[in-house]
Design a protein around this motif. Structure first.
Motif, PDB file in Angstrom:
ATOM      1  N   ARG A 111      88.599  -3.249  78.415  1.00 38.18           N
ATOM      2  CA  ARG A 111      87.784  -2.724  77.399  1.00 38.18           C
ATOM      3  C   ARG A 111      86.436  -1.868  78.031  1.00 38.18           C
TER       4      ARG A 111
ATOM      5  N   ILE B 284      87.611   1.356  78.717  1.00 34.72           N
ATOM      6  CA  ILE B 284      87.858   2.141  77.332  1.00 34.72           C
ATOM      7  C   ILE B 284      86.575   2.566  76.789  1.00 34.72           C
TER       8      ILE B 284
ATOM      9  N   GLY C 266      84.650   3.373  64.848  1.00 34.02           N
ATOM     10  CA  GLY C 266      85.840   3.079  65.852  1.00 34.02           C
ATOM     11  C   GLY C 266      85.460   2.009  66.756  1.00 34.02           C
ATOM     12  N   CYS C 267      84.274   1.937  67.279  1.00 34.10           N
ATOM     13  CA  CYS C 267      84.098   0.769  68.233  1.00 34.10           C
ATOM     14  C   CYS C 267      84.019  -0.667  67.404  1.00 34.10           C
TER      15      CYS C 267
ATOM     16  N   LEU D  62      85.947  -1.286  64.925  1.00 33.08           N
ATOM     17  CA  LEU D  62      87.321  -1.622  64.511  1.00 33.08           C
ATOM     18  C   LEU D  62      88.335  -2.070  65.830  1.00 33.08           C
ATOM     19  N   TYR D  63      87.793  -1.565  66.905  1.00 30.45           N
ATOM     20  CA  TYR D  63      88.524  -1.772  68.260  1.00 30.45           C
ATOM     21  C   TYR D  63      88.100  -3.020  69.089  1.00 30.45           C
ATOM     22  N   PHE D  64      86.852  -2.878  69.254  1.00 30.32           N
ATOM     23  CA  PHE D  64      86.083  -3.917  69.812  1.00 30.32           C
ATOM     24  C   PHE D  64      85.685  -5.190  69.329  1.00 30.32           C
TER      25      PHE D  64
ATOM     26  N   GLU E 205      87.205  -6.269  66.135  1.00 32.62           N
ATOM     27  CA  GLU E 205      88.310  -6.775  64.823  1.00 32.62           C
ATOM     28  C   GLU E 205      88.543  -8.152  65.159  1.00 32.62           C
TER      29      GLU E 205
END
Length: 298
Positions: free
Chosen positions: A154, A157, A269-270, A272-274, A276
């Protein structure tokens, strides 16, 4: 006692001999007119050599400034020529946007830097990655089947996403504004370094926000992300609106809308991805297992 005639300037024959021997020498001639008032004199000074020396020295200074190319350390040193108080003032301005206060004109003042944006991006990368792992751990700590494993990928990313946004989006905005200005539009744009600087400082609000995102409650996380987007987006809108408002209404509103949308996509986006929250996947019994259990009960 000396008479008044002894104190007046007199011509000397040696001066003529010296001038004949060295014609390029500087001369100082003083002439006194008898018809003028007392003490009035006409002084003529030849400063041709001094002017030539001044021009030569200024030319040398110009050559010294031009020798610093982009491959030298001195070229990049100017981008980090900033003190702590200036960084603090710019961070304060990025988290407290006020109507009518342009971030570049009131805080950068023709001295953009890369020191603050660089460290803000680095800090944001680690805060997002660490807080994302912590949020997952807090959300799953009650599950006995869950085994915590730190997800170091992570960090990579987050670094790719944050630094690409902090460089590519300002490049696109600067290029578009430059194109509109070159297209016979009455728009005055900023430099590329100023655009990168304002984008970098606008990301500071996401550092404390990402730390608070570790709280495993969806409504808290979405409330924080909304507040962060409003604050950071206001900094960008107040900065770029004076630049695009002289353009056509369609182009001005489209440019500001794209800036806000791209900024919102980064934040969402951050989130929802990191951050969630993993859904609990309960095992569903298969028909074969149900028959086996039934036979054992009988």
């Amino acid at each position: 006692m000396a008479s008044p005639d002894d104190l007046t300037f007199q011509e000397f024959e040696e001066a003529a001999d010296l001038l004949s021997a060295d014609p390029g020498a500087s001369t100082l001639s003083v002439s006194t007119s008898s018809g003028t008032t007392a003490g009035a004199q006409d002084i003529k000074v030849d400063l041709s050599e001094d002017e030539d020396n001044h021009q030569e020295s200024s030319g040398l200074l110009g050559e010294e400034k031009q020798t610093s190319g982009f491959w030298t350390f001195e070229y990049y040193q100017s981008f980090f020529n900033i003190d702590t108080m200036q960084v603090v003032d710019r961070i304060r301005g990025s988290v407290m946007p006020l109507p009518g206060r342009n971030f570049i004109r009131h805080h950068i003042r023709n001295n953009p830097d890369l020191y603050g944006p660089f460290w803000i991006c680095v800090t944001l990368v680690f805060s997002v990655a660490i807080s994302g792992n912590l949020s997952t751990f807090l959300a799953q700590q009650g599950d006995q089947k869950y085994h915590y494993r730190p997800q170091f990928h992570r960090v990579t990313i987050a670094a790719v996403v944050v630094f690409l946004y902090a460089w590519l989006v300002p490049l696109g905005v600067w290029g578009f504004l430059t194109w509109r200005k070159g297209n016979e539009r009455q728009t005055s744009g900023y430099s590329f370094l100023e655009t990168v600087c304002v984008y970098g400082y606008s990301l500071f609000i996401f550092i404390p926000t990402s730390i608070l995102w570790s709280i495993p409650f969806e409504w808290v996380q979405w409330t924080l992300i909304l507040i962060a987007m409003v604050i950071s987006g206001s900094v960008l809108v107040l900065t770029f609106w004076p630049v695009v408002r002289d353009d056509t209404k369609a182009a001005a509103f489209a440019t500001v809308a794209c800036i806000v949308v791209l900024h919102a996509l980064l934040a969402i986006g951050c989130k929802l991805y990191f951050f969630e929250t993993a859904l609990e996947m309960k095992p569903i019994p298969t028909p074969g297992h149900a028959v086996t259990n039934t036979s054992k009960i009988n």
